[in-house]
Design a protein around this motif. Structure first.
Motif, PDB file in Angstrom:
ATOM      1  N   VAL A 138       0.837  -1.198   0.000  1.00  0.00           N
ATOM      2  CA  VAL A 138       0.000   0.000   0.000  1.00  0.00           C
ATOM      3  C   VAL A 138       0.872   1.248   0.000  1.00  0.00           C
ATOM      4  O   VAL A 138       1.944   1.283   0.607  1.00  0.00           O
ATOM      5  CB  VAL A 138      -0.953   0.008   1.216  1.00  0.00           C
ATOM      6  CG1 VAL A 138      -0.207   0.258   2.528  1.00  0.00           C
ATOM      7  CG2 VAL A 138      -2.054   1.029   1.042  1.00  0.00           C
ATOM      8  N   LYS A 139       0.452   2.253  -0.737  1.00  0.00           N
ATOM      9  CA  LYS A 139       1.125   3.553  -0.743  1.00  0.00           C
ATOM     10  C   LYS A 139       0.375   4.488   0.201  1.00  0.00           C
ATOM     11  O   LYS A 139      -0.859   4.605   0.117  1.00  0.00           O
ATOM     12  CB  LYS A 139       1.165   4.141  -2.147  1.00  0.00           C
ATOM     13  CG  LYS A 139       1.943   3.293  -3.148  1.00  0.00           C
ATOM     14  CD  LYS A 139       3.398   3.120  -2.732  1.00  0.00           C
ATOM     15  CE  LYS A 139       4.173   2.274  -3.729  1.00  0.00           C
ATOM     16  NZ  LYS A 139       5.586   2.075  -3.308  1.00  0.00           N
ATOM     17  N   ILE A 140       1.118   5.149   1.069  1.00  0.00           N
ATOM     18  CA  ILE A 140       0.503   5.962   2.116  1.00  0.00           C
ATOM     19  C   ILE A 140       0.852   7.425   1.929  1.00  0.00           C
ATOM     20  O   ILE A 140       2.027   7.796   1.835  1.00  0.00           O
ATOM     21  CB  ILE A 140       0.955   5.491   3.512  1.00  0.00           C
ATOM     22  CG1 ILE A 140       0.519   4.038   3.743  1.00  0.00           C
ATOM     23  CG2 ILE A 140       0.400   6.409   4.603  1.00  0.00           C
ATOM     24  CD1 ILE A 140       1.019   3.443   5.047  1.00  0.00           C
ATOM     25  N   GLY A 141      -0.192   8.246   1.864  1.00  0.00           N
ATOM     26  CA  GLY A 141      -0.025   9.694   1.890  1.00  0.00           C
ATOM     27  C   GLY A 141      -0.465  10.206   3.249  1.00  0.00           C
ATOM     28  O   GLY A 141      -1.355   9.629   3.888  1.00  0.00           O
ATOM     29  N   PHE A 142       0.148  11.278   3.711  1.00  0.00           N
ATOM     30  CA  PHE A 142      -0.174  11.835   5.023  1.00  0.00           C
ATOM     31  C   PHE A 142      -0.485  13.312   4.856  1.00  0.00           C
ATOM     32  O   PHE A 142       0.361  14.091   4.440  1.00  0.00           O
ATOM     33  CB  PHE A 142       1.010  11.646   5.978  1.00  0.00           C
ATOM     34  CG  PHE A 142       0.659  11.746   7.449  1.00  0.00           C
ATOM     35  CD1 PHE A 142       0.205  12.950   7.981  1.00  0.00           C
ATOM     36  CD2 PHE A 142       0.798  10.656   8.279  1.00  0.00           C
ATOM     37  CE1 PHE A 142      -0.104  13.047   9.329  1.00  0.00           C
ATOM     38  CE2 PHE A 142       0.487  10.742   9.637  1.00  0.00           C
ATOM     39  CZ  PHE A 142       0.029  11.944  10.158  1.00  0.00           C
ATOM     40  N   ILE A 143      -1.725  13.696   5.163  1.00  0.00           N
ATOM     41  CA  ILE A 143      -2.137  15.096   5.076  1.00  0.00           C
ATOM     42  C   ILE A 143      -1.761  15.786   6.379  1.00  0.00           C
ATOM     43  O   ILE A 143      -2.173  15.368   7.467  1.00  0.00           O
ATOM     44  CB  ILE A 143      -3.649  15.234   4.844  1.00  0.00           C
ATOM     45  CG1 ILE A 143      -4.081  14.468   3.600  1.00  0.00           C
ATOM     46  CG2 ILE A 143      -4.040  16.697   4.731  1.00  0.00           C
ATOM     47  CD1 ILE A 143      -5.593  14.422   3.404  1.00  0.00           C
ATOM     48  N   GLY A 144      -0.985  16.856   6.285  1.00  0.00           N
ATOM     49  CA  GLY A 144      -0.578  17.596   7.472  1.00  0.00           C
ATOM     50  C   GLY A 144      -0.329  19.047   7.152  1.00  0.00           C
ATOM     51  O   GLY A 144      -0.362  19.468   5.991  1.00  0.00           O
ATOM     52  N   LYS A 145      -0.074  19.817   8.179  1.00  0.00           N
ATOM     53  CA  LYS A 145       0.293  21.221   7.992  1.00  0.00           C
ATOM     54  C   LYS A 145       1.752  21.320   7.574  1.00  0.00           C
ATOM     55  O   LYS A 145       2.560  20.433   7.871  1.00  0.00           O
ATOM     56  CB  LYS A 145       0.056  22.004   9.282  1.00  0.00           C
ATOM     57  CG  LYS A 145      -1.416  22.163   9.636  1.00  0.00           C
ATOM     58  CD  LYS A 145      -1.583  23.000  10.889  1.00  0.00           C
ATOM     59  CE  LYS A 145      -3.063  23.201  11.215  1.00  0.00           C
ATOM     60  NZ  LYS A 145      -3.261  23.982  12.463  1.00  0.00           N
ATOM     61  N   ALA A 146       2.091  22.416   6.922  1.00  0.00           N
ATOM     62  CA  ALA A 146       3.446  22.570   6.384  1.00  0.00           C
ATOM     63  C   ALA A 146       4.506  22.467   7.467  1.00  0.00           C
ATOM     64  O   ALA A 146       5.572  21.879   7.250  1.00  0.00           O
ATOM     65  CB  ALA A 146       3.553  23.911   5.648  1.00  0.00           C
ATOM     66  N   TYR A 147       4.230  22.992   8.660  1.00  0.00           N
ATOM     67  CA  TYR A 147       5.277  23.004   9.681  1.00  0.00           C
ATOM     68  C   TYR A 147       5.543  21.619  10.269  1.00  0.00           C
ATOM     69  O   TYR A 147       6.603  21.387  10.881  1.00  0.00           O
ATOM     70  CB  TYR A 147       4.952  24.026  10.766  1.00  0.00           C
ATOM     71  CG  TYR A 147       4.084  23.544  11.914  1.00  0.00           C
ATOM     72  CD1 TYR A 147       4.651  23.141  13.117  1.00  0.00           C
ATOM     73  CD2 TYR A 147       2.696  23.514  11.802  1.00  0.00           C
ATOM     74  CE1 TYR A 147       3.859  22.718  14.171  1.00  0.00           C
ATOM     75  CE2 TYR A 147       1.899  23.092  12.855  1.00  0.00           C
ATOM     76  CZ  TYR A 147       2.491  22.686  14.037  1.00  0.00           C
ATOM     77  OH  TYR A 147       1.700  22.257  15.069  1.00  0.00           O
ATOM     78  N   THR A 148       4.612  20.677  10.072  1.00  0.00           N
ATOM     79  CA  THR A 148       4.856  19.308  10.546  1.00  0.00           C
ATOM     80  C   THR A 148       5.475  18.423   9.459  1.00  0.00           C
ATOM     81  O   THR A 148       5.752  17.248   9.720  1.00  0.00           O
ATOM     82  CB  THR A 148       3.556  18.651  11.044  1.00  0.00           C
ATOM     83  OG1 THR A 148       2.636  18.508   9.955  1.00  0.00           O
ATOM     84  CG2 THR A 148       2.914  19.473  12.158  1.00  0.00           C
ATOM     85  N   ARG A 149       5.724  18.972   8.299  1.00  0.00           N
ATOM     86  CA  ARG A 149       6.268  18.173   7.193  1.00  0.00           C
ATOM     87  C   ARG A 149       7.566  17.438   7.558  1.00  0.00           C
ATOM     88  O   ARG A 149       7.710  16.249   7.228  1.00  0.00           O
ATOM     89  CB  ARG A 149       6.489  19.066   5.972  1.00  0.00           C
ATOM     90  CG  ARG A 149       7.023  18.316   4.766  1.00  0.00           C
ATOM     91  CD  ARG A 149       7.026  19.164   3.514  1.00  0.00           C
ATOM     92  NE  ARG A 149       7.317  18.364   2.339  1.00  0.00           N
ATOM     93  CZ  ARG A 149       6.949  18.677   1.108  1.00  0.00           C
ATOM     94  NH1 ARG A 149       6.266  19.803   0.883  1.00  0.00           N
ATOM     95  NH2 ARG A 149       7.239  17.875   0.090  1.00  0.00           N
ATOM     96  N   PRO A 150       8.539  18.089   8.225  1.00  0.00           N
ATOM     97  CA  PRO A 150       9.774  17.353   8.565  1.00  0.00           C
ATOM     98  C   PRO A 150       9.522  16.119   9.422  1.00  0.00           C
ATOM     99  O   PRO A 150      10.208  15.110   9.279  1.00  0.00           O
ATOM    100  CB  PRO A 150      10.597  18.401   9.319  1.00  0.00           C
ATOM    101  CG  PRO A 150      10.116  19.718   8.808  1.00  0.00           C
ATOM    102  CD  PRO A 150       8.645  19.515   8.595  1.00  0.00           C
ATOM    103  N   VAL A 151       8.550  16.191  10.317  1.00  0.00           N
ATOM    104  CA  VAL A 151       8.211  15.047  11.161  1.00  0.00           C
ATOM    105  C   VAL A 151       7.624  13.923  10.320  1.00  0.00           C
ATOM    106  O   VAL A 151       8.009  12.752  10.448  1.00  0.00           O
ATOM    107  CB  VAL A 151       7.221  15.481  12.260  1.00  0.00           C
ATOM    108  CG1 VAL A 151       6.654  14.266  12.976  1.00  0.00           C
ATOM    109  CG2 VAL A 151       7.890  16.416  13.253  1.00  0.00           C
ATOM    110  N   ILE A 152       6.704  14.261   9.455  1.00  0.00           N
ATOM    111  CA  ILE A 152       6.032  13.253   8.624  1.00  0.00           C
ATOM    112  C   ILE A 152       7.012  12.609   7.644  1.00  0.00           C
ATOM    113  O   ILE A 152       7.008  11.391   7.446  1.00  0.00           O
ATOM    114  CB  ILE A 152       4.841  13.898   7.887  1.00  0.00           C
ATOM    115  CG1 ILE A 152       3.779  14.337   8.914  1.00  0.00           C
ATOM    116  CG2 ILE A 152       4.245  12.944   6.861  1.00  0.00           C
ATOM    117  CD1 ILE A 152       2.742  15.283   8.366  1.00  0.00           C
TER     118      ILE A 152
END
Length: 332
Positions: free
Chosen positions: A33-47
C-alpha cells in the motif's frame, strides 16, 4: 483491494507523532500500500522522517489541487483528526473509501465508513485510539504501547550540521531540557527546571535548553539563574535539524510537547511531565518508546482545571525525582 490511502492529521507535532505508527501498522498488513499523510506545512519534517509514509500532502494543497498518490487518486482516506472542510473535500474528490467516526455529524454525510469511537472518556492511549480506526480496513488487532513503539519507522533523519554537532560532548550525557510548550500543555515551570539543573552533576551532564526563537525571551529567567551551566540552542535550528540534534543527544525532559514524542520515537530517554487530570494525563498522552518515562502526581485533582498557567498539579512534581531518574538512566 486498497492500493493507496491517505491519513489525515493536521494538528500539532505531538499529535502527528502519535499517529505515525498507524502508517507502520498499515505497511505490516498491506506491504504494497502507498501511504499519503495530510498535514500542515510546519509538521512536514516530522512526517517525512517516517519511512512508512510515501508522500506528504500539504493540507492547503489538498483543499485546492488534484491529489494523487503513486500517480492515481487514493483509494481511501482516514480522518484521524476530523475537520469538516477536509471531509467535504475528500467527498468532492470522490475518494472511494472515506473513513470517519460516528460522533461527527458531518461524517454521516461525507463518509461512507463510520467507526464508533469516543476519545473523551476512553482509558486508551491516543496512539491506541488512532489504531482503532484501522478496523475499517480489516485491522482489528489490539496493540500495547510497547508494540506501538516498534511501528514509528522514524528513521529518515537528516545529517546534523557541523555547528550543532560540535556542541555535543561525547564524554557526557547530552541532555535537552525543553521548558516551554507554546501554550499547548501545562508547564512544569522555570523554577523547577532551574532546580533540576542545579541538582545535576555538570561533570556527568551537558545540558541544553531548547525552544523556539520567540520563546527565548520567556526563558530569560532560567538563563539568568543557570548561567554557564547550560547551553542555549533556542531558535538555532529548523525542525529537520532539531530532530537530528535530538537523535544525537541522550535524553530530553519536557512537558507534553512535540519534542518529547520525537525523543521517545527516536529511542532516547524521554521524560515527560504531566498533570493528573483527564484528558491531558499521561494515560492518554505519555511518550511512547522503549526509553520513555512519565512523571505525574498520584492524586485526584481538578482544582486548576480552569487555571492552566498556575497548575499546581504539575508544578508540584519534585526536581529530585527527575534528577534521580536521570542518574539511573545515564549510568547504564
Amino acid at each position: 483491494m486498497i492500493q493507496s490511502i491517505l491519513i489525515s492529521r493536521t494538528d500539532s507535532i505531538g499529535d502527528v507523532m502519535l499517529t505515525l505508527p498507524m502508517a507502520g501498522v498499515l505497511k505490516k498488513y498491506y506491504p504494497d500500500v502507498k501511504i499519503g499523510f495530510i498535514g500542515k506545512a510546519y509538521t512536514r519534517p516530522v512526517i517525512e522522517a517516517c519511512i512508512h509514509v510515501d508522500e506528504f500532502v500539504d493540507v492547503e494543497d489538498f483543499y485546492s489541487k488534484e491529489i494523487l498518490i503513486n500517480g492515481s487518486i487514493p483509494n481511501a482516506i482516514i480522518h484521524v483528526f476530523p475537520l469538516k472542510k477536509i471531509a467535504d473535500r475528500a467527498k468532492a474528490l470522490k475518494i472511494p473509501l472515506r473513513i470517519g467516526t460516528t460522533n461527527r455529524l458531518y461524517h454521516w454525510i461525507t463518509c461512507n465508513k463510520l467507526i464508533k469511537l469516543s476519545r473523551k472518556n476512553s482509558d486508551l492511549h491516543e496512539s491506541q485510539l488512532n489504531l482503532k480506526l484501522l478496523s475499517s480496513v480489516g485491522i482489528k488487532e489490539e496493540f500495547t504501547l510497547e508494540q506501538i513503539a516498534g511501528y514509528y519507522g522514524f528513521t529518515n533523519i537528516q545529517p546534523l550540521k557541523a555547528e550543532p554537532l560540535l556542541l555535543l560532548d561525547p564524554t557526557k550525557f547530552n541532555l535537552i531540557l525543553h521548558p516551554k510548550s507554546q501554550g499547548s500543555a501545562r508547564e512544569w515551570g522555570l523554577d523547577n527546571f532551574v532546580s533540576l539543573i542545579n541538582l545535576l552533576d555538570k561533570n556527568q551532564y551537558k545540558i541544553f535548553i531548547s525552544g523556539t526563537a520567540k520563546e527565548r525571551a520567556l526563558l530569560a529567567p532560567l538563563f539568568n539563574a543557570a548561567g554557564s551551566q547550560v547551553t542555549d540552542i533556542t531558535g538555532m535550528m529548523n525542525l529537520n535539524q532539531f530532530i537530528s540534534f535530538i537523535n544525537h543527544a541522550d535524553g530530553l525532559v519536557a512537558n507534553s510537547t512535540g519534542p518529547l514524542h520525537i525523543a521517545a520515537a527516536l529511542g532516547k530517554h524521554a521524560i515527560g511531565l504531566f498533570p493528573p487530570m483527564r484528558p491531558i494525563h499521561p494515560g492518554r498522552w505519555s511518550p511512547v518508546g522503549k526509553n520513555a518515562h512519565s512523571f505525574v502526581l498520584n492524586i485526584q485533582c481538578n482544582d486548576c482545571r480552569n487555571n492552566p498557567v498556575a497548575c499546581s498539579c504539575i508544578q508540584s512534581i519534585q526536581a529530585i525525582e527527575i534528577s534521580s531518574m536521570l542518574d539511573i538512566v545515564s549510568s547504564d
